[in-house]
Design an enzyme around this catalytic site. Structure first.
Site, PDB file in Angstrom:
ATOM      1  N   GLY A 142       0.823  -1.201   0.000  1.00  0.00           N
ATOM      2  CA  GLY A 142       0.000   0.000   0.000  1.00  0.00           C
ATOM      3  C   GLY A 142       0.854   1.245   0.000  1.00  0.00           C
ATOM      4  CB  THR A 143       2.212   3.485  -1.554  1.00  0.00           C
ATOM      5  OG1 THR A 143       2.987   4.659  -1.459  1.00  0.00           O
ATOM      6  CG2 THR A 143       1.747   3.323  -2.988  1.00  0.00           C
ATOM      7  CB  THR A 144      -1.141   7.751  -0.828  1.00  0.00           C
ATOM      8  OG1 THR A 144      -1.992   6.884  -0.078  1.00  0.00           O
ATOM      9  CG2 THR A 144      -2.007   8.762  -1.588  1.00  0.00           C
TER      10      THR A 144
END
Length: 275
Positions: A57-59
């Site tokens: 996950g990341t943004t």
């Protein structure tokens, strides 16, 4: 066990830049065909190995505005349900005029963006001119098409400036390549898009664009447990790129934005309003 088909080596692809850009001809070997064999079953492709089915996950986000392109990212890395780092640099500085962002598998993104950086430098030495942003993104797309269904996990943005202006592209491990004005990639992208859709406009000033990028990443980290750490912001302009913020702690941003709404920031907003 991994089998490589040697007949796939040595094949050359020629890429031609689209639209009004100048033509760049690139030759590179095709990626080897990778076949995953299960030790207890028949041959499988596309992630037959369970090691490829990991959570991540990341943004990351990027958008075009009147003064260039703004990139903003978080810094959290996860290992399944565990947090492995809060200080990952998710913007890869390819060269002085080109940047890449990474989402998905950190090793995959770092390796192939470094490979792209090497190719850009080689092209410059051989031809005496810099590789355009479109051609650089097309080169990376060619690699990922060659490795499609082999277990890579990549969702990258390529952003940079050349003689024709500033350009923003999205490329992923399926070989998809898109040119656009707004992109957000990662598990927190839906939250970032919510902020961008509300406040983005092309005529933003630099300060407004930076504020929007920071706010979008913060809201994503607040709602997405796989995003967090610090916010890093880069501005791409006609002379290259500038690092605007090298690390704003999202905890500090949380209290800053809460105070702007007249709240304490402890999460008990209903009690604060009632009493």
């Amino acid at each position: 066990m991994i089998d490589f088909d040697p007949s796939t080596f040595g094949l050359a692809h020629t890429y031609q830049k689209e639209d009004k850009d100048e033509i760049n001809t690139l030759s590179m070997p095709s990626a080897p065909q990778v076949i995953y064999r299960s030790l207890n079953g028949p041959t499988q492709t596309n992630g037959g190995n369970k090691l490829n089915n990991f959570k991540h996950g990341t943004t990351t986000l990027g958008f075009v505005f009147k003064e260039g392109i703004l990139l903003a990212v978080d810094s959290r890395a996860s290992m399944g349900s565990f947090l492995s780092s809060e200080q990952v640099r998710k913007v890869i500085e390819i060269n002085e005029y080109l940047l890449g962002t990474m989402a998905g598998g950190a090793a995959d993104c770092q390796y192939w963006l470094a490979y792209l950086a090497n190719h850009c430098r080689t092209y410059e030495l051989k031809n005496g001119s810099k590789l355009s942003v479109a051609a650089a993104s097309k080169f990376l797309q060619g690699i990922l098409i060659g490795y499609k269904n082999s277990g890579l996990s990549m969702g990258c943005m390529i952003a940079g400036t050349d003689l024709s202006g500033q350009h923003l592209y999205y490329i992923d491990n399926d070989g998809m390549r898109l040119k656009g004005d707004i992109f957000s990639v990662g598990s927190g992208s839906t939250y970032a898009y919510g902020v961008l859709d509300n406040y983005y406009r092309y005529d933003l000033s630099l300060d407004e664009a930076v504020e929007l990028g920071v706010r979008a990443i913060y809201h994503a980290t607040h709602r997405d447990t796989a995003s967090g750490g610090v916010v890093r912001v880069y501005h791409i302009h006609q002379n290259g790129w500038t690092k605007v913020h090298d690390g704003i702690d999202v905890v500090d941003l949380h209290y800053k934005f809460a105070q702007q709404k007249g709240l304490v920031g402890d999460g008990d907003e209903a009690k604060q309003r009632l009493f």
